[in-house]
Design an enzyme around this catalytic site. Structure first.
Site, PDB file in Angstrom:
ATOM      1  N   TYR A 257       6.610 -34.017  12.143  1.00  8.35           N
ATOM      2  CA  TYR A 257       8.055 -34.623  12.674  1.00  8.35           C
ATOM      3  C   TYR A 257       7.902 -35.064  14.173  1.00  8.35           C
ATOM      4  CZ  TYR A 257       9.760 -31.019  16.074  1.00  8.35           C
ATOM      5  OH  TYR A 257       9.880 -30.196  17.085  1.00  8.35           O
ATOM      6  N   LYS A 258       6.918 -34.538  14.876  1.00  4.30           N
ATOM      7  CA  LYS A 258       6.792 -34.729  16.216  1.00  4.30           C
ATOM      8  C   LYS A 258       5.242 -35.310  16.496  1.00  4.30           C
ATOM      9  CE  LYS A 258       8.056 -31.880  20.169  1.00  4.30           C
ATOM     10  NZ  LYS A 258       8.093 -30.471  20.656  1.00  4.30           N
ATOM     11  N   HIS A 303      18.537 -21.039  20.248  1.00  2.42           N
ATOM     12  CA  HIS A 303      18.081 -22.310  20.268  1.00  2.42           C
ATOM     13  C   HIS A 303      18.658 -23.107  21.438  1.00  2.42           C
ATOM     14  CE1 HIS A 303      16.512 -26.463  18.947  1.00  2.42           C
ATOM     15  NE2 HIS A 303      15.922 -26.089  18.206  1.00  2.42           N
ATOM     16  N   GLY A 304      18.029 -24.216  21.981  1.00  2.00           N
ATOM     17  CA  GLY A 304      18.522 -25.081  22.848  1.00  2.00           C
ATOM     18  C   GLY A 304      19.757 -25.853  22.087  1.00  2.00           C
ATOM     19  N   ASP A 305      20.825 -26.059  23.213  1.00  2.00           N
ATOM     20  CA  ASP A 305      21.937 -26.901  22.386  1.00  2.00           C
ATOM     21  C   ASP A 305      21.821 -28.387  22.130  1.00  2.00           C
ATOM     22  OD1 ASP A 305      21.811 -27.890  24.848  1.00  2.00           O
ATOM     23  OD2 ASP A 305      24.034 -27.180  25.457  1.00  2.00           O
ATOM     24  N   ASP A 418      -8.011 -65.138   5.875  1.00  2.00           N
ATOM     25  CA  ASP A 418      -8.529 -63.834   5.851  1.00  2.00           C
ATOM     26  C   ASP A 418      -9.936 -64.168   5.531  1.00  2.00           C
ATOM     27  OD1 ASP A 418      -9.139 -61.144   5.823  1.00  2.00           O
ATOM     28  OD2 ASP A 418      -7.829 -60.821   4.025  1.00  2.00           O
TER      29      ASP A 418
HETATM   30  C1  SPV Z   1      -6.161 -55.997   4.290  1.00  2.00           C
HETATM   31  O1  SPV Z   1      -5.146 -55.441   4.424  1.00  2.00           O
HETATM   32  O2  SPV Z   1      -6.731 -57.174   4.950  1.00  2.00           O
HETATM   33  C2  SPV Z   1      -7.084 -55.514   3.357  1.00  2.00           C
HETATM   34  C3  SPV Z   1      -6.464 -54.958   1.944  1.00  2.00           C
HETATM   35  O3  SPV Z   1      -8.414 -55.740   3.110  1.00  2.00           O
HETATM   36  S1  SPV Z   1      -6.136 -56.167   0.906  1.00  2.00           S
HETATM   37  O4  SPV Z   1      -5.485 -57.235   1.633  1.00  2.00           O
HETATM   38  O5  SPV Z   1      -5.541 -55.534  -0.150  1.00  2.00           O
HETATM   39  O6  SPV Z   1      -7.566 -56.576   0.488  1.00  2.00           O
HETATM   40 MG    MG Z   2      -8.958 -57.133   4.626  1.00  2.00          MG
END
Ligand code: SPV
Ligand code: MG
Length: 645
Positions: A257-258, A303-305, A418
């Site tokens: 949580y923190k 506890h703090g309020d 990519d």
């Molecule tokens: C990316 O997020 O660039 C990955 C994961 O390599 S995937 O796109 O599933 O290949």
């Molecule tokens: Mg990748």
């Protein structure tokens, strides 16, 4: 100087509580045996400056005249006024001292005393105090907080009484004549101890009540790893209510949580154990207090309020209902908004973003939680979303543990495919943008890792920057995104070559924290389960700290099968999954199956860009931006998302 416990007299107890409340000036009126009293007070060695004022007519005047004798010491400030035979519990005294209005203690639950003070209250104000007022009255005890202006009015009247030799009545008789101008509120102590001791019977009742108070327990929970004077102040106050049990939040509960705990649980526990006034320290395993409260049944929770609002409110609500099950009480102290504490907090946050601390956090989280989640980030703003987004569900707070710097999303943000086209320098720049505004650990998508000779440099740079893990995939040549699968030509690297790359990377790294994860593309490239497993074991042997198995099928079966078969032989090496296609399985189930890292690899990019396209189209269609307004985040929200420092 009557003893009320083997260690305390009425007076020593009063003076200790006064000193603990931070009051340093005490004016004490004396009479009979005043020399003994003065010596006794001084012998207590408290941080109090005493002014003793003798009432020479003590034998034939009431305390109205003692106040008159001391009048010159009592003007110009707020005062606390009390009788010397009064015993009260510390919580009562604290409430009175901290009251921002003039008040006197009354009890709405105790029966009216025959001989002692009673107060007539109307419209929330005390109209009359005396021993012989009964109709509609409440039991009252002479413990007052008096604001300067109210006290001035009353004191002037006291002087008027005494100067006309009206000295045998109570000071309250003077108050009753000015109660329309001297605004005193009733402070209802209900059944809490606040009683005069006039007789041996009174003494017996009070002494046994004090014994009971001493055996009370108080529960507080702490999540902080750096204790400052604000915490100590609240511990001091809590400890006065009874034996103080401190619940120390487990590392896992804090991380959920923190921010991540800088100091591990065992260390924090031992620090609390060594704070004076702490009776016992226990672990609190969840944000919810319920289990510990049901087991320990403390009389009070302190506890703090600040938790009355915001994400802690459901936790508070649950505490209130569990306390109601057995009659415990919640005591809330005003939360200190002192800027020095915010400054300290900022410093701790900065520590967390330092490379050495950030780098090691992933391993620690894995050890602590078993399953870690990561959200894609490709810029400062997406990093902030991964850092700050929290969801409260069923009394628990959920947030992402780490960030994934995806090659797909980093390239997409730059409008590029990519295919390892965005060079490493540019990828490092993205990491730097994210690191500048966040503290969570980073998992870096290292694509194929490039040439082994280049990969070793990448490892060192990432490690130096504070990245926790690099994932490299066992492909070679022109890399294409895995989600194309066999639709495009992709070549898998040989086991030997890729193992050598991993081994070289491990040899190059300088710290123990940094992790190299081997990503296996056998299922993506339809080479079969056996190939995937053979590679996984070979890469672990070559030094891989984790294995990522990928699939682009919607059906999670092949991933589940891989995990099961891998775990038959290897129980410990973390398994990383990117469930973009096989997205129907929830995290808990993955954890139960034996997976350790779940990466949500591209959802911010895939939701963000259509929203932007839509806004662009809407503006073009309408030749203005008005229609776009409802789709936009408010300027206020976007400003608060971005930290000022
Ligand atoms: C990316 O997020 O660039 C990955 C994961 O390599 S995937 O796109 O599933 O290949
Ligand atoms: Mg990748």
């Amino acid at each position: 100087m009557t003893e009320i416990t083997p260690k305390e007299t009425i007076l020593s107890r009063q003076l200790k509580l006064i000193a603990e409340a931070g009051i340093t000036e005490v004016v004490m009126t004396t009479g009979y045996y005043d020399g003994v009293l003065v010596n006794y007070c001084n012998s207590l060695d408290l941080p109090i400056h005493f002014t003793f004022v003798n009432n020479p007519r003590y034998a034939d005047t009431n305390y109205i005249y003692s106040i008159y004798c001391a009048r010159e010491y009592l003007r110009g400030d707020d005062i606390v006024l009390m009788h010397g035979d009064l015993v009260f519990e510390s919580g009562v005294f604290d409430d009175v001292v901290n009251s921002d209005k003039s008040c006197v203690t009354v009890s709405s639950t105790l029966p009216l005393p025959e001989k002692d003070f009673k107060a007539v209250v109307k419209d929330g104000r005390v109209r009359k105090i005396g021993v012989d007022v009964f109709a509609g009255a409440l039991m009252a005890q002479p413990l007052y907080k008096l604001k300067r202006d109210d006290w001035q009015v009353w004191l002037d009247k006291i002087c008027e009484f005494c100067e006309s030799d009206n000295v045998k009545c109570y000071a309250e008789n003077a108050f009753n004549e000015v109660s329309d101008r001297c605004e005193i509120r009733p402070h209802d102590v209900k059944g809490a101890l606040c009683a005069e001791i006039d007789t041996p019977d009174d003494l017996a009742v009070v002494s046994s009540k004090l014994k009971e108070i001493e055996s009370r327990t108080v529960y507080m929970c702490f999540s902080t790893d750096i204790i400052h004077s604000g915490h100590i102040a609240i511990i001091r106050r809590a400890e006065k209510l009874g034996r103080l049990i401190i619940g120390v939040l487990s590392d896992e509960a804090i991380a959920s949580y923190k921010r991540f705990p800088l100091i591990p649980y065992a260390e924090r526990k031992s620090v609390y154990e060594n704070i004076a006034g702490v009776y016992r320290v226990v672990e609190q395993k969840t944000l919810s207090y319920a289990d510990n409260l049901r087991e320990l049944q403390p009389d009070y929770v302190v506890h703090g309020d600040d938790w009355r609002e915001g994400f802690q409110k459901p936790i508070r609500d649950e505490v209130v209902s569990v306390l109601a099950e057995y009659g415990g009480r919640l005591v809330e102290f005003p939360y200190s908004n002192d800027t020095k504490y915010h400054e300290l907090d900022k410093q701790f946050r900065e520590q967390l973003s330092m490379p050495d601390i950030r780098r090691g956090r992933l391993k620690k989280l894995l050890a602590m939680k078993g399953l870690v989640t990561a959200l894609e980030a490709h810029s400062g703003i997406t990093g902030l979303i991964a850092e700050k987004t929290t969801v409260l569900q069923d009394g628990k707070t959920y947030q992402f543990d780490a960030m994934w710097v995806s090659s797909l999303c980093d390239s997409t943000a730059k409008g590029k495919p990519d295919i390892e086209l965005v060079d490493m320098t540019s990828r490092f720049r993205t990491i730097d943008d994210i690191m500048e505004v966040t503290t969570k650990p980073i998992i870096f998508d290292g694509d194929t890792g490039g040439l082994t000779e280049h990969f070793v440099y990448t490892v060192r740079t990432l490690e130096r920057m504070g990245v926790s893990m690099v994932i490299i995939e066992d492909k070679t040549g022109l890399k294409k995104n895995s989600l194309f699968g066999t639709e495009v030509k992709q070549t898998q690297d040989s086991i030997g070559n890729f193992s050598a790359k991993i081994a070289a990377g491990k040899k190059a790294q300088k710290t123990k924290d940094f992790m190299i994860c081997a990503r296996i593309e056998s299922l993506i490239l339809e080479r079969g389960m056996e190939d995937a497993l053979t590679r996984a074991f070979a890469f672990v042997k070559a030094g891989a700290d984790a294995i990522m198995i990928h699939s682009r099928k919607k059906d999670p079966s092949e991933i589940k099968e891989f995990i099961e078969k891998f775990r038959e032989q290897d129980k410990t090496t973390p398994i990383v999954l990117v469930p973009t296609s096989f997205n129907t399985v929830c995290e808990e189930e993955w954890k139960a199956l034996g997976a350790n890292v779940i990466i949500y690899a591209n959802q911010l990019t895939r939701t963000g860009f259509p929203a932007m396209q839509n806004a662009a189209r809407t503006i073009l269609e309408n030749h203005r931006a008005k229609e776009c307004d409802d789709m936009c985040m408010s300027i206020k929200d976007i400003i608060t998302l971005i930290p000022e420092e």
